[in-house]
Design a protein around this motif. Sequence first.
Motif, PDB file in Angstrom:
ATOM      1  N   GLU A 148      -3.045  -8.801  20.536  1.00 43.92           N
ATOM      2  CA  GLU A 148      -2.842  -7.573  19.861  1.00 43.92           C
ATOM      3  C   GLU A 148      -2.640  -7.741  18.316  1.00 43.92           C
ATOM      4  O   GLU A 148      -1.589  -8.201  18.182  1.00 43.92           O
ATOM      5  CB  GLU A 148      -1.789  -6.660  20.652  1.00 43.92           C
ATOM      6  CG  GLU A 148      -1.703  -5.231  19.926  1.00 43.92           C
ATOM      7  CD  GLU A 148      -0.635  -4.474  20.533  1.00 43.92           C
ATOM      8  OE1 GLU A 148      -0.284  -3.230  20.254  1.00 43.92           O
ATOM      9  OE2 GLU A 148       0.094  -5.113  21.288  1.00 43.92           O
ATOM     10  N   PHE A 149      -3.409  -7.337  17.565  1.00 44.01           N
ATOM     11  CA  PHE A 149      -3.287  -7.369  16.133  1.00 44.01           C
ATOM     12  C   PHE A 149      -3.082  -5.863  15.441  1.00 44.01           C
ATOM     13  O   PHE A 149      -3.628  -5.160  15.526  1.00 44.01           O
ATOM     14  CB  PHE A 149      -4.383  -8.090  15.539  1.00 44.01           C
ATOM     15  CG  PHE A 149      -4.790  -9.360  15.731  1.00 44.01           C
ATOM     16  CD1 PHE A 149      -3.941 -10.270  16.607  1.00 44.01           C
ATOM     17  CD2 PHE A 149      -6.004 -10.089  15.407  1.00 44.01           C
ATOM     18  CE1 PHE A 149      -4.200 -11.455  16.934  1.00 44.01           C
ATOM     19  CE2 PHE A 149      -6.414 -11.575  15.602  1.00 44.01           C
ATOM     20  CZ  PHE A 149      -5.373 -12.145  16.445  1.00 44.01           C
ATOM     21  N   ILE A 150      -1.530  -6.011  15.062  1.00 43.47           N
ATOM     22  CA  ILE A 150      -1.090  -4.753  14.376  1.00 43.47           C
ATOM     23  C   ILE A 150      -1.356  -4.703  13.007  1.00 43.47           C
ATOM     24  O   ILE A 150      -0.738  -5.687  12.273  1.00 43.47           O
ATOM     25  CB  ILE A 150       0.314  -4.385  14.903  1.00 43.47           C
ATOM     26  CG1 ILE A 150       0.012  -4.230  16.779  1.00 43.47           C
ATOM     27  CG2 ILE A 150       0.664  -3.025  14.277  1.00 43.47           C
ATOM     28  CD1 ILE A 150       1.521  -4.296  17.067  1.00 43.47           C
ATOM     29  N   ALA A 151      -1.840  -3.656  12.366  1.00 41.64           N
ATOM     30  CA  ALA A 151      -2.014  -3.664  10.749  1.00 41.64           C
ATOM     31  C   ALA A 151      -0.547  -3.219  10.382  1.00 41.64           C
ATOM     32  O   ALA A 151      -0.151  -2.059  10.454  1.00 41.64           O
ATOM     33  CB  ALA A 151      -3.111  -2.945  10.473  1.00 41.64           C
ATOM     34  N   ILE A 152       0.109  -4.255   9.509  1.00 39.58           N
ATOM     35  CA  ILE A 152       1.258  -3.868   8.966  1.00 39.58           C
ATOM     36  C   ILE A 152       1.055  -4.554   7.433  1.00 39.58           C
ATOM     37  O   ILE A 152       1.540  -5.541   7.135  1.00 39.58           O
ATOM     38  CB  ILE A 152       2.394  -4.590   9.636  1.00 39.58           C
ATOM     39  CG1 ILE A 152       2.238  -4.361  11.175  1.00 39.58           C
ATOM     40  CG2 ILE A 152       3.736  -3.895   8.981  1.00 39.58           C
ATOM     41  CD1 ILE A 152       3.598  -4.858  11.786  1.00 39.58           C
ATOM     42  N   ASN A 153       0.681  -3.768   6.399  1.00 42.15           N
ATOM     43  CA  ASN A 153       0.356  -4.199   5.239  1.00 42.15           C
ATOM     44  C   ASN A 153       1.679  -4.367   4.425  1.00 42.15           C
ATOM     45  O   ASN A 153       1.809  -5.247   3.424  1.00 42.15           O
ATOM     46  CB  ASN A 153      -0.697  -3.336   4.646  1.00 42.15           C
ATOM     47  CG  ASN A 153      -1.969  -3.228   4.980  1.00 42.15           C
ATOM     48  OD1 ASN A 153      -2.319  -4.449   5.451  1.00 42.15           O
ATOM     49  ND2 ASN A 153      -2.655  -2.342   4.815  1.00 42.15           N
ATOM     50  N   ASP A 154       2.652  -3.393   4.673  1.00 40.43           N
ATOM     51  CA  ASP A 154       3.955  -3.501   4.025  1.00 40.43           C
ATOM     52  C   ASP A 154       4.781  -4.894   4.321  1.00 40.43           C
ATOM     53  O   ASP A 154       5.028  -5.062   5.616  1.00 40.43           O
ATOM     54  CB  ASP A 154       4.692  -2.207   4.076  1.00 40.43           C
ATOM     55  CG  ASP A 154       6.093  -2.390   3.236  1.00 40.43           C
ATOM     56  OD1 ASP A 154       5.880  -2.028   2.035  1.00 40.43           O
ATOM     57  OD2 ASP A 154       7.084  -2.550   3.878  1.00 40.43           O
ATOM     58  N   PRO A 155       5.297  -5.561   3.556  1.00 34.87           N
ATOM     59  CA  PRO A 155       5.788  -6.763   4.000  1.00 34.87           C
ATOM     60  C   PRO A 155       7.344  -6.602   4.435  1.00 34.87           C
ATOM     61  O   PRO A 155       7.677  -7.340   5.424  1.00 34.87           O
ATOM     62  CB  PRO A 155       6.222  -7.651   2.551  1.00 34.87           C
ATOM     63  CG  PRO A 155       6.100  -6.640   1.404  1.00 34.87           C
ATOM     64  CD  PRO A 155       5.113  -5.597   1.975  1.00 34.87           C
ATOM     65  N   THR A 156       7.916  -5.584   3.962  1.00 30.57           N
ATOM     66  CA  THR A 156       9.392  -5.361   4.776  1.00 30.57           C
ATOM     67  C   THR A 156       9.041  -4.731   6.054  1.00 30.57           C
ATOM     68  O   THR A 156       9.812  -5.202   6.936  1.00 30.57           O
ATOM     69  CB  THR A 156      10.199  -4.432   3.833  1.00 30.57           C
ATOM     70  OG1 THR A 156      10.140  -4.694   2.464  1.00 30.57           O
ATOM     71  CG2 THR A 156      11.432  -3.832   4.655  1.00 30.57           C
ATOM     72  N   ALA A 157       8.157  -3.839   6.395  1.00 30.78           N
ATOM     73  CA  ALA A 157       7.906  -3.344   7.559  1.00 30.78           C
ATOM     74  C   ALA A 157       7.183  -4.683   8.741  1.00 30.78           C
ATOM     75  O   ALA A 157       7.680  -4.609   9.646  1.00 30.78           O
ATOM     76  CB  ALA A 157       6.737  -2.188   7.562  1.00 30.78           C
ATOM     77  N   ARG A 158       6.394  -5.460   8.128  1.00 31.83           N
ATOM     78  CA  ARG A 158       6.111  -6.647   8.715  1.00 31.83           C
ATOM     79  C   ARG A 158       7.589  -7.493   9.065  1.00 31.83           C
ATOM     80  O   ARG A 158       7.498  -7.949  10.557  1.00 31.83           O
ATOM     81  CB  ARG A 158       5.303  -7.531   8.054  1.00 31.83           C
ATOM     82  CG  ARG A 158       3.814  -7.291   8.084  1.00 31.83           C
ATOM     83  CD  ARG A 158       3.016  -8.325   7.410  1.00 31.83           C
ATOM     84  NE  ARG A 158       3.213  -9.164   6.378  1.00 31.83           N
ATOM     85  CZ  ARG A 158       2.978  -8.606   5.162  1.00 31.83           C
ATOM     86  NH1 ARG A 158       2.494  -7.540   5.208  1.00 31.83           N
ATOM     87  NH2 ARG A 158       3.439  -9.264   4.201  1.00 31.83           N
ATOM     88  N   MET A 159       8.209  -7.657   8.399  1.00 31.65           N
ATOM     89  CA  MET A 159       9.724  -8.507   8.848  1.00 31.65           C
ATOM     90  C   MET A 159      10.465  -7.712   9.734  1.00 31.65           C
ATOM     91  O   MET A 159      10.856  -8.480  10.728  1.00 31.65           O
ATOM     92  CB  MET A 159      10.368  -8.730   7.393  1.00 31.65           C
ATOM     93  CG  MET A 159      11.727  -9.623   7.626  1.00 31.65           C
ATOM     94  SD  MET A 159      12.874  -9.401   6.368  1.00 31.65           S
ATOM     95  CE  MET A 159      13.325  -7.762   6.280  1.00 31.65           C
ATOM     96  N   ASN A 160      10.558  -6.299   9.576  1.00 31.37           N
ATOM     97  CA  ASN A 160      11.338  -5.728  10.473  1.00 31.37           C
ATOM     98  C   ASN A 160      10.520  -5.546  11.840  1.00 31.37           C
ATOM     99  O   ASN A 160      11.454  -5.641  13.129  1.00 31.37           O
ATOM    100  CB  ASN A 160      11.547  -4.215  10.084  1.00 31.37           C
ATOM    101  CG  ASN A 160      12.613  -4.114   8.786  1.00 31.37           C
ATOM    102  OD1 ASN A 160      13.228  -4.871   8.702  1.00 31.37           O
ATOM    103  ND2 ASN A 160      12.308  -3.162   8.041  1.00 31.37           N
TER     104      ASN A 160
END
Length: 517
Positions: free
Chosen positions: A225-237
């Motif tokens: 499952e690949f989830i699109a998270i372009n924001d770096p802070t959101a990816r880290m969280n």
Amino acid sequence: MTRLTRRGLLRTGAAAGVLAASGLPLQAQMKRGGRLRAGLAGANTSDNWDARTHTDAYMQNASQGAVFDALTEVAADGTLKGELAESWEASPDAKTWTFTLRQGVTFHNGKAFGADDVIASLQMHVAEDSKSAAKPIVSAITEMKKLGEHQVQLVLSAGNADLPYLLSDYHLMMYPAGQIDEAIAKGIGTGLYQVVSFDPGVRFVGKRVDSHYKGDTAGFFDEIEFIAINDPTARMNALLTGQVDTINRVDVKTEALLNANPLVSLQEVTGNRHFTFPMLTDIAPFNDVNVRRALKHGINRQEMLDKILLGHGSVAHDTPIGPANQYYAADMEPIPYDPDKAAFYLKEAGMESLNIDLSASSAAFAGAVDAAQLYQSSAKPAGININVVQEPADGYWSNVWIKKPFCACFWSGRATEDWMFSSAYEEGVPWNDSQWGSEDSERFQELLVSARAELDSAKRREMYTEMQMILRDDGGVVIPMFANWVQAVSNKLAVPETVGNLWGMDNARMAERWAMA
């Protein structure tokens, strides 16, 4: 990075096996099962299964790394091995190449893979309306012959010792002949994972194919499952809260926070990835080489490396050939930051000052807007006034890149010099994002053609060194730094000791090479 010798490359597609610390092949230690959840940057609402259009990491991982296959594959250790091609041979002048294809391979819809599919898939890139980034590779093929159901012959207009490497390009995926439109619409390939669902710019889910031709040597997850998270802070969280198991493009400013979490590990790989500021050299004022030289002296590369990458990389020389390339000119000095020299070149261009816009977005690279502002500050003493235009992340590659005269960009780099130069610096190619050509690059273009057919390594090195110097001094792209791949994984995943450095996330093949711990 391990490389095949020229003779080895011409002779065979076999690659040395990568060994883990125990000395056993990695696949022998990987267990099957589980669901890989990856939070990835580089997604767009315009994403689709047409590999010719892919420009960023999300679709590269989904396409090349899961649903589709190419003829060849760059292994984690940098060697080349066959994927849908089992082996290959070249004529002594490297103009005629014969590829023997794997038998028993089927597409996800049950159609058998063969020579017709290779020819149809390659011809897509030279169709009249094609804007494929791989068009320069395929347009060099003057004849495609089917020698049998599982053998094709490719005849080139001129010798190219790197052709097997070039055919691993992530745009050159194989589609079923006669069903290409349907395959693009539904995502029908020969890869390890079949499409379950795909919501462009949001999510992709795939399931492991039963009885795949790669057997138990790759593709260890039951589902991905690949989830699109372009924001770096959101990816880290998302990683720290357990919503995903791995993320790409870690913002290095959060390194301490990630290192403090015992359930997460940082993965840093040195490769050829580089951050750039291309300018359209067919538009004033960038058509004046003196303006370009002023801009090259107006950027403080070391400051940018220290403040944007926090040291996770190295200063670049305004050339895309990096530390993982065979002919990297490591001794070549970068253009120094010198506002007085920048002002001198402005005067040579007949200017006392220069006012320009610089478009930037986090889509270009993490910290791109901050990097543009640093550039703004360092260039000001030279009379160069840069107006930083912050662009939306979604649609950046279709609306800004190669559209706006001066912008931020990133490149993953390529395994060979010719592959990189032919993708972005050959006159007239779709991804020449500085539109550099004509008389400005005449010597460079001559060397490009000569070097790709040269089998003498010493002569090739001389040519590629001169080409790097030409780009440094006169080219239309400011390349301040090489950036290490910095990604993060949870302890739920088992990752091989050797991780690929050609692309992020293990050459965009994490779904193939990684497993649950």
